[in-house]
Design a protein around this motif. Structure first.
Motif, short mmCIF file in Angstrom:
data_model
loop_
_atom_site.label_atom_id
_atom_site.label_comp_id
_atom_site.label_asym_id
_atom_site.label_seq_id
_atom_site.Cartn_x
_atom_site.Cartn_y
_atom_site.Cartn_z
N ARG A 189 -15.75 0.13 -2.94
CA ARG A 189 -16.26 -1.33 -2.18
C ARG A 189 -17.20 -0.86 -1.30
N LEU A 190 -17.30 0.11 -0.74
CA LEU A 190 -18.36 0.48 0.26
C LEU A 190 -19.62 0.91 -0.05
N THR A 191 -19.90 0.56 -1.49
CA THR A 191 -21.00 0.71 -1.98
C THR A 191 -22.17 -0.54 -1.95
N HIS A 192 -21.61 -1.44 -0.99
CA HIS A 192 -22.49 -2.66 -0.71
C HIS A 192 -23.20 -2.41 0.61
N MET A 193 -24.54 -2.59 0.62
CA MET A 193 -25.34 -2.27 1.89
C MET A 193 -25.38 -3.59 2.38
N THR A 194 -25.12 -3.86 3.83
CA THR A 194 -25.27 -5.07 4.52
C THR A 194 -26.62 -4.87 5.34
N HIS A 195 -26.74 -5.95 5.89
CA HIS A 195 -28.02 -6.15 6.95
C HIS A 195 -27.83 -5.14 8.11
#
Length: 406
Positions: free
Chosen positions: A218-224
């Protein structure tokens, strides 16, 4: 006998200054049916090595080799490679393919330490290192420790391709490369991403190319916030992210990018082709912001674009792409593509309007898929394929092998 003749001729040729140093390209794997494989018998190498070392002062089969590109597989992983590593070596690309990515072969993985042991012992100062194995270096305690030791000795390395997890401990070990490393390709665990970016921004002053794949569920999503952290690396010129999800860019984000990276030439966000995050595709109209803020520097853009947005497509006034050579559409090209002739023509006109006056439109690059109709003919052009046709021909010429659906 072959090694003997080559070795003797090499010693003669290298006796004079300025001689060309050889390269070694070797494959121990046959990936495709029908392709021949070249498997070097380890016993033969050991015998040749014993003979050479008894005849010369050299501790390697090819004492002047500067470049090695080595492909291995499960049957012949890496045990032969150290015999070819010389103190002259500047570029090493090692790739190990495996038929089983689930089982970690402890003994074979441990033998990978021999490569870095040989590099350390022969005091190699590499300019380029590529090291690709199906598992993580950290899966082996001894391999991880030996890699850290090797990294601490490098003072000239400019390029590292390590499809493995880079973390703070590895970066801290690369003390000598802080003022030389120009290009880095790696994986980063999502939970350590910001700390790793902070270390890169504070320690590596000349880094120009960053190619990152985020891993870790789940930590493979980049955020702003993740993206803002990357912008602290002010020297970047080429940036690529490979991730499951990336935030939808706004004009303020593109403006911030232009201030952080005033010389940016390439920018790519590669979403996984099976990603379910289609709602986060970049809006087509964001290209106007890129033309406004980066039109004078950007040469390659690679994005998954949503071409179905309802807002009017207008250019950024007098701002155009001056240097853009390629606009690449990502793996999700079939999602939210222009879906009727009016939208296809509208998208093509919008893209053409972003090109600098008097220049040919930039090249639209889309993933190649081959489709056939029931009678064996190629289908009508549609979606991004139709847009590319219109962009390249202005809608006048008929693309060979296709019929435009106008």
């Amino acid at each position: 006998a072959l090694y003997k003749r080559y070795h003797q001729s090499e010693l003669r040729s290298c006796s004079s200054h300025g001689c060309p140093c050889p390269s070694l390209t070797h494959s121990n794997s046959a990936r495709w049916e029908g392709m021949g494989s070249s498997k070097i018998n380890i016993d033969a190498i050991q015998a040749a090595f014993s003979w050479f070392t008894s005849q010369t002062n050299s501790d390697t089969l090819l004492p002047r080799v500067k470049t090695i590109s080595w492909d291995a597989d499960d049957n012949y992983p890496s045990s032969q490679l150290p015999y070819f590593i010389s103190s002259c070596l500047q570029q090493l690309s090692f790739t190990w393919t495996s038929s089983s990515y689930d089982e970690i072969p402890g003994e074979d993985l441990e033998r990978g330490t021999d490569i870095f042991t040989s590099l350390i012992r022969k005091q190699c100062q590499l300019i380029h290192l590529g090291f690709h194995i199906p598992w993580s270096i950290s899966d082996s305690t001894s391999l991880h420790a030996k890699f850290l030791e090797f990294a601490s000795t490098q003072t000239r390395v400019r390029s590292i391709r390590l499809p493995d997890q880079i973390n703070e401990s590895i970066l801290r070990s690369m003390v000598g490369a802080r003022n030389t490393l120009v290009s880095l390709t790696c994986w980063i665990l999502g939970g350590t991403f910001r700390r790793t970016m902070e270390a890169l921004s504070t320690e590596f002053s000349v880094l120009q190319e960053l190619n990152v794949r985020l891993t870790g569920g789940r930590l493979t999503h980049m955020t702003h916030e993740d993206f803002k952290q990357v912008q602290q690396i002010r020297s970047l010129r080429r940036v690529t992210f490979r991730t499951l999800a990336f935030p939808r860019l706004r004009e303020a984000d593109v403006e911030a990018m232009s201030q952080a990276w005033p010389d940016l030439e390439e920018f790519a966000v590669k979403l996984h082709r099976y990603s379910s995050m289609a709602r986060q595709l970049q809006l087509l109209s964001i290209l106007s912001a890129f033309a406004r803020w980066m039109g004078s520097t950007i040469q390659i853009l690679d994005l998954d674009l949503d071409a179905t947005e309802e807002r009017p497509l207008v250019t950024a006034g007098s701002f155009k792409f001056v240097k853009l050579r390629e606009l690449r559409i990502g793996e999700l090209r079939l999602w939210h593509a222009p879906d009727d002739p009016d939208s296809e023509h509208g998208v093509a006109e919008y893209l053409r309007s972003l090109s600098f006056s008097g220049q040919s439109p930039f090249k639209l690059v889309i993933p190649v898929y081959t489709f056939e109709t029931g009678n064996g003919n190629l289908p009508l052009l549609k979606g991004w394929d139709k847009v590319r046709y219109l962009l390249e021909t202005g809608g006048v010429a008929v693309e060979e092998g296709h019929r435009p659906n106008s």
